[in-house]
Design an enzyme around this catalytic site. Structure first.
Site, PDB file in Angstrom:
ATOM      1  N   CYS A  27      29.389  -6.278  -5.476  1.00 24.93           N
ATOM      2  CA  CYS A  27      28.656  -7.160  -4.559  1.00 24.93           C
ATOM      3  C   CYS A  27      27.160  -6.994  -4.720  1.00 24.93           C
ATOM      4  CB  CYS A  27      29.013  -6.850  -3.115  1.00 24.93           C
ATOM      5  SG  CYS A  27      30.752  -7.002  -2.839  1.00 24.93           S
TER       6      CYS A  27
ATOM      7  N   ASN B  94      33.530   2.502  -1.557  1.00 24.30           N
ATOM      8  CA  ASN B  94      33.774   1.659  -2.728  1.00 24.30           C
ATOM      9  C   ASN B  94      32.851   1.973  -3.903  1.00 24.30           C
ATOM     10  OD1 ASN B  94      32.064   0.417  -0.561  1.00 24.30           O
ATOM     11  ND2 ASN B  94      31.466  -0.879  -2.268  1.00 24.30           N
TER      12      ASN B  94
ATOM     13  N   GLN C 235      39.559  -0.032   0.216  1.00 24.14           N
ATOM     14  CA  GLN C 235      39.695   0.734  -1.036  1.00 24.14           C
ATOM     15  C   GLN C 235      40.747   1.838  -0.924  1.00 24.14           C
ATOM     16  OE1 GLN C 235      38.389  -0.027  -3.894  1.00 24.14           O
ATOM     17  NE2 GLN C 235      36.854  -1.544  -3.273  1.00 24.14           N
TER      18      GLN C 235
ATOM     19  N   HIS D 143      43.193  -9.087  -2.702  1.00 25.19           N
ATOM     20  CA  HIS D 143      42.825  -9.148  -4.130  1.00 25.19           C
ATOM     21  C   HIS D 143      42.496  -7.790  -4.728  1.00 25.19           C
ATOM     22  CE1 HIS D 143      38.297  -8.868  -4.168  1.00 25.19           C
ATOM     23  NE2 HIS D 143      38.458  -9.160  -2.899  1.00 25.19           N
TER      24      HIS D 143
ATOM     25  N   GLY E 118      38.920  -8.829   3.060  1.00 21.15           N
ATOM     26  CA  GLY E 118      38.206  -7.691   3.641  1.00 21.15           C
ATOM     27  C   GLY E 118      36.985  -8.092   4.459  1.00 21.15           C
TER      28      GLY E 118
HETATM   29  C1  PLP Z   1      35.177  -1.060   1.213  1.00 25.02           C
HETATM   30  C2  PLP Z   1      35.158  -2.555   1.147  1.00 25.02           C
HETATM   31  N1  PLP Z   1      35.157  -3.272   2.276  1.00 25.02           N
HETATM   32  C3  PLP Z   1      35.160  -4.612   2.285  1.00 25.02           C
HETATM   33  C4  PLP Z   1      35.168  -5.327   1.104  1.00 25.02           C
HETATM   34  C5  PLP Z   1      35.178  -6.830   1.139  1.00 25.02           C
HETATM   35  O1  PLP Z   1      36.434  -7.310   0.782  1.00 25.02           O
HETATM   36  P1  PLP Z   1      36.657  -8.819   0.283  1.00 25.02           P
HETATM   37  O2  PLP Z   1      36.142  -8.903  -1.103  1.00 25.02           O
HETATM   38  O3  PLP Z   1      38.130  -9.023   0.366  1.00 25.02           O
HETATM   39  O4  PLP Z   1      35.932  -9.704   1.233  1.00 25.02           O
HETATM   40  C6  PLP Z   1      35.168  -4.626  -0.110  1.00 25.02           C
HETATM   41  C7  PLP Z   1      35.126  -5.340  -1.402  1.00 25.02           C
HETATM   42  O5  PLP Z   1      34.734  -4.793  -2.407  1.00 25.02           O
HETATM   43  C8  PLP Z   1      35.177  -3.207  -0.093  1.00 25.02           C
HETATM   44  O6  PLP Z   1      35.198  -2.483  -1.218  1.00 25.02           O
END
Ligand code: PLP
Length: 382
Positions: free
Chosen positions: A325, A149, A178, A201, A69
């Site tokens: 995060c 998210n 999501q 993932h 992502g």
């Molecule tokens: C809405 C959203 N965008 C982007 C990401 C980033 O994805 P990745 O963990 O595969 O880098 C996330 C991860 O939680 C997410 O929830």
């Protein structure tokens, strides 16, 4: 163990791991090699691309493999900036995006781009009219997530698409990380969406896999330039086992989607209806309409989010503060701040995020543990 943190990541499905293993051991050639060992890997990779395209009713040439992502979001945003900066330097996004969108736009701001962060209402949703009002002659990109998210709000992707039909030169990107497997394909792949980002993932595929849907005719500069793989759009030796395994994971998601959405919604409602009765509980996610079925954010006023997470962990139930995060860095929850949720509630917020392996029995168990923990918290609060 009850795992209610599926928006952070998911366990790789056994069938998917099996595929990864088989491809790694048996078809491990470099798809770019000229010999037949490479050709076999190439054919398999293209078969995976075709399968994914078929499942989403798009063309195989519109599926570009990435590492996940964050790469996908960075690519669309910076790739648009590189491809279109001569036409303009204005980008419209929202104040509730994941850091994988927010931070690249901040980087572009430092380079002289102008970014509009749209406000949201108390459900965390933008108003499409604000998009229209923000559009300028130098706007090159609109980037809006499909599902938030942190609290699960579904954004008005189609309505914004309708507005953008009058502005065919503006790129329209949807962060769909999501949204996969949640019954929202008609929104994510609606006809005006140019780019959509996905991450393996989050749906039982291995880490380091993902893809971006790139609508035919739309131009992005590559973020990773090099040997010219992925039709020069994303260089680097292809992750054949990961990409083939991801195609299998998507197939599984799609086969189970209708039942999974129904079950996740039922689990969410069972928990929502139970905990919302308590005095100090603030429900931040909506129960049903306009919210994804798998995310439920709530706060227990007077108890810090971390305390709630660890109290559940002691009972072998895994939830999170609002975003995996931001949780370790103790940063303010972006979405809740944008929604103007008062600080004392935002710092008490936690997120349950469901996956297709969760059950109603787990919801009952969660509710039982909630009752016990709440009785303890009440002594601290009052
Ligand atoms: C809405 C959203 N965008 C982007 C990401 C980033 O994805 P990745 O963990 O595969 O880098 C996330 C991860 O939680 C997410 O929830």
């Amino acid at each position: 163990m009850i795992y209610f943190d599926n928006s952070a990541t998911t366990k790789v499905a056994p069938e998917v791991l099996q595929t990864y293993d088989t491809v790694s051991q048996k078809i491990w050639g470099n798809p770019s090699s000229l010999h037949s060992w490479g050709e076999n890997a190439w054919n398999l990779l293209e078969q995976a691309r075709q399968q994914i395209a078929d499942l989403f009713h798009v063309k195989p040439s519109e599926i570009i493999f990435t590492s996940g992502g964050s790469e996908g979001d960075n690519w669309v945003i910076k790739g648009t900036a590189m491809a279109k900066h001569r036409f303009g330097k204005h980008i419209i996004t929202t104040s509730v995006e994941h850091a994988a969108v927010r931070n690249p736009t901040q980087q572009l701001k430092d380079l002289g781009f102008d970014i509009t962060y749209l406000p949201v209402d108390k459900e965390g949703r933008i108003n499409p009219a604000d998009v229209k009002a923000a559009i300028r002659p130098d706007t090159i990109l609109v980037s809006i997530m499909a599902v938030n998210n942190e609290i699960g709000t579904i954004q008005p992707i189609k309505e914004v698409g309708e507005i953008l039909k009058d502005y065919p030169n503006i790129h329209y990107h949807v962060d769909a990380v999501q949204a996969i497997g949640k019954g929202l394909d008609d929104l994510v792949f609606s006809d005006r969406v140019d780019f959509a980002t996905f991450s393996g993932h989050k749906f039982h595929a291995p880490r380091g896999t993902g893809f971006v849907f790139v609508r035919s005719g739309r131009k992005l500069a590559p973020l990773v330039a090099g040997g010219g793989q992925e039709r020069t759009l994303r260089s680097g030796t292809e992750n054949t086992p990961g990409d083939v395994a991801m195609a299998r994971a998507i197939r599984l998601v799609k086969e189970n989607e209708a039942a999974a959405v129904k079950r996740e919604q039922a689990i969410k409602e069972r928990i929502y209806d139970h905990i919302s009765k308590f005095d100090h509980v603030h429900m931040i996610s909506g129960r049903d309409k306009g919210f994804a079925p798998h995310i439920l954010c709530f706060a227990i006023e007077g108890v810090r989010g971390e305390t709630i997470v660890h109290a559940f962990e002691d009972q072998n139930i895994f939830i999170s503060t609002t975003s995996a995060c931001s949780s370790k860095k103790h940063s303010e929850a972006g979405t809740l701040a944008a929604m103007k949720v008062p600080d004392n509630i935002a710092t008490s917020a936690v997120r349950i995020s469901l996956g297709d392996q969760n059950t109603l029995e787990e919801a009952d168990q969660f509710n039982k543990v909630f009752d016990q923990l709440y009785a303890g918290f009440k002594k601290i609060i009052e």
